[in-house]
Scaffold this motif. Structure first.
Motif, PDB file in Angstrom:
ATOM      1  N   VAL A  95      13.104 -12.928  21.312  1.00 41.17           N
ATOM      2  CA  VAL A  95      12.565 -12.415  20.056  1.00 41.17           C
ATOM      3  C   VAL A  95      11.701 -13.502  19.433  1.00 41.17           C
ATOM      4  O   VAL A  95      12.184 -14.602  19.131  1.00 41.17           O
ATOM      5  N   GLU A  98      12.632 -16.222  16.510  1.00 36.57           N
ATOM      6  CA  GLU A  98      14.060 -16.202  16.220  1.00 36.57           C
ATOM      7  C   GLU A  98      14.694 -17.530  16.599  1.00 36.57           C
ATOM      8  O   GLU A  98      14.458 -18.063  17.682  1.00 36.57           O
ATOM      9  N   SER A  99      15.522 -18.073  15.721  1.00 40.34           N
ATOM     10  CA  SER A  99      16.219 -19.324  16.013  1.00 40.34           C
ATOM     11  C   SER A  99      17.343 -19.058  17.005  1.00 40.34           C
ATOM     12  O   SER A  99      17.839 -17.927  17.114  1.00 40.34           O
ATOM     13  N   ALA A 102      20.338 -17.547  15.164  1.00 42.10           N
ATOM     14  CA  ALA A 102      20.130 -16.144  14.822  1.00 42.10           C
ATOM     15  C   ALA A 102      20.259 -15.271  16.067  1.00 42.10           C
ATOM     16  O   ALA A 102      20.799 -14.162  16.012  1.00 42.10           O
ATOM     17  N   GLY A 103      19.785 -15.770  17.205  1.00 43.37           N
ATOM     18  CA  GLY A 103      19.916 -15.020  18.441  1.00 43.37           C
ATOM     19  C   GLY A 103      21.375 -14.833  18.836  1.00 43.37           C
ATOM     20  O   GLY A 103      21.782 -13.757  19.273  1.00 43.37           O
ATOM     21  N   ARG A 106      22.969 -12.325  16.574  1.00 44.97           N
ATOM     22  CA  ARG A 106      22.520 -10.985  16.952  1.00 44.97           C
ATOM     23  C   ARG A 106      23.288 -10.482  18.186  1.00 44.97           C
ATOM     24  O   ARG A 106      23.739  -9.330  18.216  1.00 44.97           O
TER      25      ARG A 106
END
Length: 220
Positions: A95, A98-99, A102-103, A106
């Motif tokens: 993504v 996206e850090s 954050a990945g 998710r």
């Protein structure tokens, strides 16, 4: 006389980046649905070498540990190995913008319908250094609760099986070679060792991911 055996102190063990290796040319020779195969030509020693490898986005995984020190495992079908293997939630860093944290958050929500309040870096490693740029970061997630949203899953994820297994029992399964997924192997063994050191080896969740930085964005 026995040959000398070079010694090195454990504190001196570091992998070393090689910015001095100059890539003369780089081309994608196969474009895949998920990742590509790249061919590099580069000067090495007194000659020139060509190497082909999987140009991978990198990936993150989550070792979710509950208050009873049980690991969350998921089982799903993996076609290349013709098996339904036990894994931990994981996914590609595909993504844009996206850090890694954050990945990971998710992936935990999408594959396990969970959120966590405590995050730390448990382990960084490279999957296949001789044939892929894939670097993986495993996060330790604690303070778990159900996510507000239940995600719809398709393909291999549609029939994921979930189980909570005590950390020490996962380590036993690894040592007995009953589970062989690399993220589970690295994650379980690292978590057990980190726990024995009072979790002092954990890094902040936003720690710099140097190994991925070594390869991402360096090819044209």
């Amino acid at each position: 006389m026995a040959a000398e055996r070079p010694a090195l102190a454990g504190s001196e063990l570091y992998d070393v980046a090689t910015p001095e290796i100059e890539v003369e040319s780089s081309e994608i020779v196969f474009t895949g649905r998920v990742w590509d195969v790249r061919r590099d030509t580069f000067a090495y020693g007194d000659g020139t070498l060509k190497r082909e490898y999987t140009d991978h986005t990198g990936a993150v995984a989550v070792l979710a540990l509950d208050d009873a020190e049980r690991m969350l495992l998921i089982q799903q079908y993996r076609h290349p190995i013709a098996a339904r293997d036990w894994e931990i939630p994981a996914g590609l860093m595909d993504v844009a913008g996206e850090s890694p944290l954050a990945g990971a958050q998710r992936e935990l929500a999408e594959e396990a319908d969970l959120v966590a309040t405590e995050w730390a870096v448990l382990s960084d490693f490279v999957m296949t250094p001789g044939g892929s740029t894939e670097a993986m970061r495993i996060y330790l997630a604690r303070g778990l609760s159900d996510a507000d949203e239940v995600f719809a899953r398709t393909g291999e994820e549609a029939d994921i099986r979930r189980a909570w297994v005590p950390l020490d029992e996962v380590v036993t399964a690894v040592l007995e070679r009953r589970v062989q997924n690399p993220a589970v192997v690295v994650g379980a063994l690292t978590a057990q060792a980190a726990r024995s050191r009072g979790w002092s080896t954990l890094a902040p969740a936003d720690a710099l991911w140097e190994r991925r930085e070594w390869v991402r964005g360096t090819r044209s």
